[in-house]
Design an enzyme around this catalytic site. Structure first.
Site, short mmCIF file in Angstrom:
data_model
loop_
_atom_site.label_atom_id
_atom_site.label_comp_id
_atom_site.label_asym_id
_atom_site.label_seq_id
_atom_site.Cartn_x
_atom_site.Cartn_y
_atom_site.Cartn_z
N ALA A 189 57.17 65.99 57.29
CA ALA A 189 57.18 64.72 58.03
C ALA A 189 56.75 63.54 57.16
O ALA A 189 56.35 62.50 57.65
CB ALA A 189 56.30 64.83 59.27
N SER A 190 56.84 63.70 55.84
CA SER A 190 56.44 62.60 54.95
C SER A 190 57.52 61.54 54.82
O SER A 190 57.26 60.45 54.33
CB SER A 190 56.11 63.16 53.56
OG SER A 190 57.21 63.89 53.04
N VAL A 204 55.33 74.94 53.04
CA VAL A 204 55.57 75.91 54.11
C VAL A 204 56.21 77.20 53.59
O VAL A 204 56.12 78.24 54.24
CB VAL A 204 56.41 75.34 55.28
CG1 VAL A 204 55.64 74.26 56.02
CG2 VAL A 204 57.77 74.84 54.81
N ASN A 232 61.15 71.32 60.58
CA ASN A 232 62.06 70.32 60.00
C ASN A 232 62.15 70.40 58.48
O ASN A 232 63.16 70.02 57.91
CB ASN A 232 61.58 68.92 60.43
CG ASN A 232 62.23 67.83 59.62
OD1 ASN A 232 63.37 67.44 59.86
ND2 ASN A 232 61.52 67.32 58.61
N TYR A 290 72.49 77.01 52.08
CA TYR A 290 72.04 76.10 53.14
C TYR A 290 72.67 76.51 54.49
O TYR A 290 72.00 76.56 55.52
CB TYR A 290 72.48 74.69 52.74
CG TYR A 290 71.95 73.56 53.57
CD1 TYR A 290 70.69 73.00 53.34
CD2 TYR A 290 72.73 73.00 54.59
CE1 TYR A 290 70.24 71.94 54.09
CE2 TYR A 290 72.29 71.95 55.34
CZ TYR A 290 71.03 71.40 55.10
OH TYR A 290 70.58 70.34 55.86
N ALA A 327 73.73 79.47 55.36
CA ALA A 327 73.13 80.73 55.83
C ALA A 327 71.79 80.46 56.50
O ALA A 327 71.47 81.03 57.55
CB ALA A 327 72.95 81.69 54.65
N LYS A 365 70.76 77.62 57.90
CA LYS A 365 70.90 76.84 59.15
C LYS A 365 71.53 77.67 60.27
O LYS A 365 71.13 77.56 61.42
CB LYS A 365 71.71 75.57 58.88
CG LYS A 365 71.01 74.59 57.91
CD LYS A 365 69.64 74.16 58.39
CE LYS A 365 69.04 73.03 57.56
NZ LYS A 365 67.71 72.63 58.03
N1 LIG Z 1 69.96 64.22 56.01
C1 LIG Z 1 70.94 64.90 56.58
O1 LIG Z 1 72.11 64.49 56.58
C2 LIG Z 1 70.66 66.20 57.27
C3 LIG Z 1 71.70 66.80 57.98
C4 LIG Z 1 71.47 68.00 58.63
C5 LIG Z 1 70.21 68.58 58.61
N2 LIG Z 1 69.22 67.97 57.90
C6 LIG Z 1 67.92 68.66 57.90
O2 LIG Z 1 66.92 67.78 58.35
C7 LIG Z 1 65.66 68.15 57.78
C8 LIG Z 1 65.01 66.93 57.13
O3 LIG Z 1 65.86 66.48 56.09
P1 LIG Z 1 65.86 64.99 55.56
O4 LIG Z 1 67.26 64.57 55.47
O5 LIG Z 1 64.89 64.16 56.31
O6 LIG Z 1 65.37 65.27 54.05
P2 LIG Z 1 64.31 64.54 53.10
O7 LIG Z 1 64.31 63.08 53.35
O8 LIG Z 1 64.62 65.08 51.76
O9 LIG Z 1 62.91 65.13 53.61
C9 LIG Z 1 62.61 66.49 53.47
C10 LIG Z 1 61.21 66.74 53.96
O10 LIG Z 1 60.96 68.16 53.86
C11 LIG Z 1 59.70 68.33 53.20
N3 LIG Z 1 59.68 69.61 52.49
C12 LIG Z 1 60.58 70.12 51.62
N4 LIG Z 1 60.17 71.32 51.19
C13 LIG Z 1 58.97 71.56 51.79
C14 LIG Z 1 58.05 72.63 51.75
N5 LIG Z 1 58.26 73.72 50.99
N6 LIG Z 1 56.91 72.54 52.50
C15 LIG Z 1 56.67 71.46 53.26
N7 LIG Z 1 57.53 70.41 53.35
C16 LIG Z 1 58.66 70.47 52.62
C17 LIG Z 1 59.59 67.15 52.25
O11 LIG Z 1 58.22 66.99 51.91
P3 LIG Z 1 57.71 66.21 50.55
O12 LIG Z 1 58.62 65.02 50.41
O13 LIG Z 1 56.30 65.87 50.87
O14 LIG Z 1 57.85 67.18 49.42
C18 LIG Z 1 60.14 66.04 53.13
O15 LIG Z 1 59.13 65.58 54.00
C19 LIG Z 1 65.98 69.28 56.78
O16 LIG Z 1 65.74 70.53 57.39
C20 LIG Z 1 67.46 69.10 56.52
O17 LIG Z 1 68.07 70.31 56.13
C21 LIG Z 1 69.40 66.79 57.23
#
Ligand SMILES: NC(=O)c1ccc[n+]([C@@H]2O[C@H](COP(=O)([O-])OP(=O)(O)OC[C@H]3O[C@@H](n4cnc5c(N)ncnc54)[C@H](OP(=O)(O)O)[C@@H]3O)[C@@H](O)[C@H]2O)c1
Length: 244
Positions: A14-15, A65, A90, A155, A157, A159
């Site tokens: 959630a950062s 996580v 998330n 990815y 697999a 999801k």
């Molecule tokens: N953006 C899209 O188009 C899209 C589409 C479909 C699904 N999603 C899904 O939505 C979710 C959020 O994605 P987003 O687009 O917001 O990506 P993002 O801006 O890259 O943010 C990813 C977040 O996940 C955290 N994270 C990654 N690895 C982690 C770990 N091992 N432990 C704890 N935290 C971790 C990051 O933390 P730090 O930054 O602190 O490292 C960051 O807060 C993901 O599951 C992604 O697959 C995104």
């Protein structure tokens, strides 16, 4: 049943991006929020500050996580804010590559970050939810998984796995006042998609634009609400019609 007093939501990753928007939306709906982050401490602190400025309670929680210390996170949140009665899985990463070239490391990292922690945290959070006879679990899946996207077999697999897991655990706990659902975003404007060819991709989206993190958060906020108490095991698509 309505949400118990002092109920707390844990949002992983959630950062920034979608997770930060979810944390703020849940706080606006009256949840205390645990803002988990892995590397972006400043981002997590900014999310907490925004929540506190709006008059709600939140703390930042550092944890990778994929290392699996869910019980400690849930205990810390329970001690500091209140019982963890909502969990939003998330946190996610992408390590793209065609299957023929994908390394073991890229496969393992994506499964270990996007899928396995969602199971472990769910298992660890369920104990308190069963006791409270109230719980809301939301897994952030993707349009990728149920449908193909060349270059994302790892990815997809993870999801698709989340969606399958959502349905089965939903069936296991439905009679205990706990719902388990998924939200499947399409192409959302975050750091994860910043390097992609936006103009090309949006041509294939019926809405002809990228989604905003807040639009995904609105679906999560609804699924976490009392009003959604009879929705479980389902997946809400927030994708501008991509999967229509
Ligand atoms: N953006 C899209 O188009 C899209 C589409 C479909 C699904 N999603 C899904 O939505 C979710 C959020 O994605 P987003 O687009 O917001 O990506 P993002 O801006 O890259 O943010 C990813 C977040 O996940 C955290 N994270 C990654 N690895 C982690 C770990 N091992 N432990 C704890 N935290 C971790 C990051 O933390 P730090 O930054 O602190 O490292 C960051 O807060 C993901 O599951 C992604 O697959 C995104």
């Amino acid at each position: 049943m309505s949400r118990p007093e002092n109920a707390t939501a844990l949002v992983t990753g959630a950062s920034k991006g979608i997770g930060a928007a979810i944390a703020k939306a849940l706080a606006a709906d009256g949840w205390n929020v645990g803002v988990n982050y892995r590397s972006d401490e400043d981002g997590a602190k900014a999310t907490v500050k925004a929540i506190e400025d709006a008059g709600a309670r939140a703390i930042a929680l550092h944890a990778d996580v994929s290392n699996g210390d869910g019980k400690a996170l849930i205990k810390q949140l329970g001690d500091e804010l209140g019982p963890v009665l909502a969990l939003v899985n998330n946190a996610g990463v992408a390590r793209d590559g065609l299957a023929i070239q994908l390394s073991d490391d890229d496969w393992d990292t994506v499964i270990a970050t996007n899928l396995s922690p969602a199971f472990r945290l769910t298992r660890d959070a369920l104990r308190g939810m069963v006791k409270a006879r109230y719980g809301r679990i939301v897994n952030i899946a993707s349009v990728v998984g149920p449908r193909a996207n060349a270059g994302q077999s790892n990815y997809a697999a993870a999801k698709a796995g989340l969606i399958g897991m959502t349905k089965t655990i939903a069936a296991e706990v439905a009679r205990r006042g706990i719902t388990v659902n998924a939200v499947a975003p399409g192409f959302i404007d975050t750091g994860m998609t910043a390097e992609l060819a936006t103009d090309e991709i949006v041509k294939a989206i019926p809405a002809r634009r990228q989604g905003k993190p807040e639009e995904v958060a609105a679906a999560v906020r609804f699924l976490a609400s009392d009003e959604a108490g009879y929705m479980t095991g389902t997946t809400l698509y927030v994708d501008g019609g991509m999967s229509a």
